[in-house]
Design an enzyme around this catalytic site. Structure first.
Site, PDB file in Angstrom:
ATOM      1  CG  ASN A  11       5.345   5.826  -2.642  1.00  0.00           C
ATOM      2  OD1 ASN A  11       4.858   6.377  -1.444  1.00  0.00           O
ATOM      3  ND2 ASN A  11       4.221   6.107  -4.064  1.00  0.00           N
ATOM      4  CE  LYS A  13       1.006   5.541  -4.217  1.00  0.00           C
ATOM      5  NZ  LYS A  13       0.383   4.723  -5.418  1.00  0.00           N
ATOM      6  CG  HIS A  97       4.326   9.232  -7.555  1.00  0.00           C
ATOM      7  ND1 HIS A  97       3.052   8.714  -7.606  1.00  0.00           N
ATOM      8  CD2 HIS A  97       4.344   7.393  -7.234  1.00  0.00           C
ATOM      9  CE1 HIS A  97       2.068   7.180  -6.890  1.00  0.00           C
ATOM     10  NE2 HIS A  97       3.205   6.338  -7.329  1.00  0.00           N
ATOM     11  CD  GLU A  99      -0.339   8.237  -6.076  1.00  0.00           C
ATOM     12  OE1 GLU A  99      -0.488   7.641  -6.178  1.00  0.00           O
ATOM     13  OE2 GLU A  99      -0.048   8.357  -5.294  1.00  0.00           O
ATOM     14  CD  GLU A 169       5.337   4.812  -9.442  1.00  0.00           C
ATOM     15  OE1 GLU A 169       4.916   4.196  -8.756  1.00  0.00           O
ATOM     16  OE2 GLU A 169       4.952   5.691 -10.128  1.00  0.00           O
ATOM     17  N   GLY A 175      -3.032   1.695  -8.215  1.00  0.00           N
ATOM     18  CA  GLY A 175      -4.306   1.699  -7.155  1.00  0.00           C
ATOM     19  C   GLY A 175      -5.492   1.499  -8.036  1.00  0.00           C
ATOM     20  CB  SER A 215      -2.203  -2.807  -9.347  1.00  0.00           C
ATOM     21  OG  SER A 215      -2.607  -1.170  -8.964  1.00  0.00           O
TER      22      SER A 215
END
Length: 254
Positions: A11, A13, A97, A99, A169, A175, A215
């Site tokens: 991904n 991003k 996701h 985010e 996740e 991150g 990560s």
């Protein structure tokens, strides 16, 4: 135990220039053998789908997108439909996701709508789910998993489940450099698979890949992949360098 083919997706991003995206796609395509035991996909930003698709054309690497709209077409300024992604060469799309859930406010019901539309149109979906640090600190992670599985998968057919991949996740590991231990990942994946088994039966639960995201690096991939219910990885930052992403694919192949 059923054999589920491992799957690793990158991904990207909101990263890469056009030149960087083309070069990264070409390098990944070159590094994944045609007989790879691991299915591999890259998910560049929307504007780079066509050029990256060209860069990986004819290789063992599939193209994916990072999001999709819940309607098939219409007056939705700035949005992208499943049919558009398919015309760009996409096989996969990421939905839900963290985010998008936590920064852009996507609800469980909106994610379910996107899931149905994408699957109806023929895409394979990487469905993301996971708990925040506050939820884990209060031991609420299993409640979160249960809610997200119920909400996202409501109404899916057996055939649609065959094109679904779940990505666990933990939000606190995305991150941050933190990563769930292999044991934490296995515990979460086993719980999700158990809920799928209760809701949809053994056949669907045992066949559905559940991959880990948060990560992921070449150094921690092997430990994660050694867990019986971890079937691959959704890779963020480490997917932006071909060498590190290919090392993760290689570790997942072992």
């Amino acid at each position: 135990m059923p054999t589920r083919k491992r799957f690793v997706a990158g991904n990207w991003k909101m990263n890469t220039t056009l030149a960087e995206a083309k070069a990264l796609g070409a390098a990944v395509a070159k590094g994944v053998p045609s007989d790879s035991p691991v299915a591999v996909a890259v998910c560049p930003p929307f504007p780079w789908l066509l050029p990256v698709g060209e860069a990986i054309k004819g290789s063992a690497v599939a193209l994916g997108a990072q999001d999709v709209h819940s309607e098939k077409k219409g007056a939705f300024t700035g949005e992208v439909s499943p049919a558009m992604l398919i015309e760009c060469g996409c096989k996969y799309v990421i939905i839900g996701h963290s985010e998008r859930r936590h920064i852009l406010g996507e609800s469980d019901s909106a994610i379910n709508q996107k899931l149905h539309t994408a699957l109806d149109e023929g895409l394979h979906v990487i469905l993301c789910m996971g708990e925040t640090l506050a939820e884990r600190d209060r031991s609420l992670q299993e409640r979160v998993f249960q809610r997200q599985v119920y909400a996202a998968c409501a109404g899916l057919t057996d055939e649609q489940f065959g094109r679904l991949i779940i990505a666990y996740e933990p939000v606190w590991a995305i991150g941050t450099g933190k990563v769930a231990t292999p044991e934490q990942a296995q515990e979460a994946h086993a719980f999700v698979r158990g809920k799928l088994r209760q809701l949809y039966g053994e056949k669907i639960a045992d066949a559905l890949p559940i991959i880990y995201g948060g990560s992921v690096t070449p150094d921690n991939t092997a430990g994660l992949m050694n867990q019986p219910d971890v079937d691959g990885a959704l890779v963020g930052g480490a997917s932006l360098k071909a060498d590190s992403f290919l090392a993760i694919v290689k570790a997942a192949s072992a």
